[in-house]
Design a protein around this motif. Structure first.
Motif, short mmCIF file in Angstrom:
data_model
loop_
_atom_site.label_atom_id
_atom_site.label_comp_id
_atom_site.label_asym_id
_atom_site.label_seq_id
_atom_site.Cartn_x
_atom_site.Cartn_y
_atom_site.Cartn_z
N LEU A 2 40.09 44.48 17.09
CA LEU A 2 40.97 45.45 17.15
C LEU A 2 42.23 45.60 16.22
CD1 LEU A 2 42.28 44.83 21.04
CD2 LEU A 2 41.00 46.85 20.30
N LEU B 127 35.15 51.58 20.02
CA LEU B 127 36.50 51.86 19.22
C LEU B 127 36.21 52.79 18.04
CD1 LEU B 127 37.91 48.44 19.25
CD2 LEU B 127 38.82 50.29 20.58
N GLY B 128 34.85 53.26 17.93
CA GLY B 128 34.62 54.38 16.91
C GLY B 128 34.66 53.60 15.48
N ILE B 129 34.72 52.26 15.28
CA ILE B 129 35.07 51.87 14.15
C ILE B 129 33.59 51.71 13.02
CG2 ILE B 129 35.45 49.45 12.72
CD1 ILE B 129 37.30 49.08 15.33
N SER C 66 36.68 51.83 28.75
CA SER C 66 37.93 52.02 28.59
C SER C 66 38.72 52.22 29.85
CB SER C 66 38.26 53.17 27.71
OG SER C 66 37.72 54.51 28.15
N ASP D 129 35.33 61.15 22.68
CA ASP D 129 35.89 59.97 23.31
C ASP D 129 34.72 59.36 24.10
OD1 ASP D 129 37.71 58.36 22.92
OD2 ASP D 129 39.13 59.04 24.74
N GLU E 294 33.54 56.72 26.68
CA GLU E 294 34.14 55.77 27.83
C GLU E 294 33.50 54.52 28.32
OE1 GLU E 294 37.24 56.26 28.82
OE2 GLU E 294 37.04 58.12 27.36
N THR F 208 41.77 48.81 14.18
CA THR F 208 41.84 50.20 14.29
C THR F 208 43.38 50.36 14.98
OG1 THR F 208 40.94 51.89 16.12
CG2 THR F 208 40.94 49.21 16.76
N LYS F 209 43.68 51.93 14.93
CA LYS F 209 45.03 52.20 15.45
C LYS F 209 44.78 52.43 16.96
CE LYS F 209 47.74 53.32 11.61
NZ LYS F 209 46.89 52.75 10.45
N ASN F 210 43.36 52.47 17.35
CA ASN F 210 43.19 53.03 18.75
C ASN F 210 43.80 52.21 19.78
OD1 ASN F 210 41.60 53.72 21.06
ND2 ASN F 210 39.91 54.12 19.94
N GLN F 211 44.70 52.61 20.69
CA GLN F 211 45.29 51.73 21.54
C GLN F 211 44.62 51.84 22.83
OE1 GLN F 211 48.33 50.30 21.06
NE2 GLN F 211 47.57 50.58 18.99
N LYS F 212 43.22 52.28 23.26
CA LYS F 212 42.36 52.15 24.39
C LYS F 212 42.55 50.67 24.94
CE LYS F 212 38.72 55.07 23.29
NZ LYS F 212 37.52 55.16 22.92
#
Ligand code: PMV
Length: 320
Positions: free
Chosen positions: A83, A124-126, A43, A2, A4, A86-90
């Motif tokens: 956003l 977001l790691g996309i 984040s 992750d 940050e 991604t499903k990332n909710q950060k």
């Protein structure tokens, strides 16, 4: 793992040849410069995404989704657009710092958009590449500038020096080791969208006249490409002067630009021209000798303008 915090920066630009005609499909040459915009993203445990841009709006943090100032709308678009992928909710906290003067023709908004897009994809790691960064920055530029050619976001993303025509780009060599470009900021802010739209009106009223001017600028761009490679300063200077006269005929000059151009000519620039949309903003001048340049810069400061030497062909968007 992750991540940050990430920071990416992206350069501003000068258009060396071919602004405005590039909007009508003719070629233009642009170079990335040393001034950059930087976006840092953390984040956060806060519940909403936020953005601050302290150079432009000091001491304020804006919550995305709430009412935000117009200048941040394009950045809000980038955040929503990325956003969605991604499903990332950060939740994210973004801070933008920029060396670039705004509304000056040096591609400040594109540099900010490119640095924000690259930072978001990354935190977001996309999976992404430079094309993806460029595309989303171009869509953001459309929100600000209406019908941009795409040259600003492209040079900010890829860096170096490019010839740009109908969205096709080619990196070009610039071989000017014994010379320096200076940028002179008239400190008169202007709006690219208004300048492009009012030229479009004039073009619609007298298409023949303006098409001929664009055609001539297109020829100058082709010729300058060869001379930038050969490093023929006299010839490049002459082409800059000719391009400037044609820009003036397009009606995008102003009295400060005129005065700066006359100072640079009196100070033995090889050539000079407005850069960007005009109507204020910046002029670039080409000089050979650094010592003389410092005198010229001093003189311009005394006249109330901001002048500095710039690097050209610098790196595009990069991780910091
Ligand atoms: O003044 P700037 O940095 O926004 O540059 C605008 C360049 C134009 O050719 C006038 C418009 C465009 O979209 O290419």
């Amino acid at each position: 793992m992750d991540i940050e915090k990430v920071t990416f920066s992206a350069p501003g630009k000068v258009i060396l040849f071919g602004e405005h005609s590039v909007v009508y499909g003719y070629p233009a040459i642009a170079s990335a410069i040393g001034l950059r915009a930087k976006c840092s993203i953390n984040s956060t445990s806060l519940e909403k995404n936020s953005i601050s841009i302290p150079n432009i709006i000091p001491a304020r943090k804006f919550i995305l989704g709430n009412e935000i100032p117009g200048v941040l709308k394009s950045l809000e678009f980038i955040v929503h657009h990325i956003l969605k992928k991604t499903k990332n909710q950060k939740k994210l906290e973004m801070e933008i710092l920029s060396d670039l003067p705004v509304s000056a023709g040096l591609g400040s908004s594109a540099a900010v958009s490119v640095s924000v897009a690259a930072s978001l994809f990354s935190i977001l790691g996309i999976e992404h590449n430079l094309e993806n960064v460029n595309e989303v920055a171009f869509d953001a530029e459309k929100i600000i500038h209406g019908t941009p050619s795409g040259i600003d976001n492209t040079i900010s993303t890829f860096g170096g020096s490019i010839i740009f025509e109908e969205s096709n780009i080619k990196q070009i060599p610039i071989n000017l080791p014994l010379s320096h470009f200076i940028i002179v900021n008239s400190l008169v802010p202007r709006n690219t969208k208004d300048l492009v739209y009012s030229l479009r009106d004039r073009y619609n009223k007298d298409t023949k006249k303006y098409s001929q001017l664009f055609e001539k600028i297109g020829e100058i761009v082709e010729e300058s490409q060869k001379n930038l490679k050969l490093g023929d300063l006299e010839r490049i200077g002459d082409l800059m002067n000719r391009n400037h006269i044609l820009l003036d005929e397009l009606g995008v000059g102003n009295k400060h630009i005129k005065k700066i151009v006359s100072i640079l000519n009196n100070q033995k620039a090889f050539g000079c021209k407005l850069t960007g949309a005009g109507g204020g903003g910046c002029v670039i001048g080409l000089f050979e000798d650094r010592e003389n340049i410092n005198n010229v810069i001093e003189l311009l400061h005394q006249e109330g303008y901001n002048a500095f030497i710039t690097d050209i062909s610098t790196q595009g968007v990069r991780h910091e």
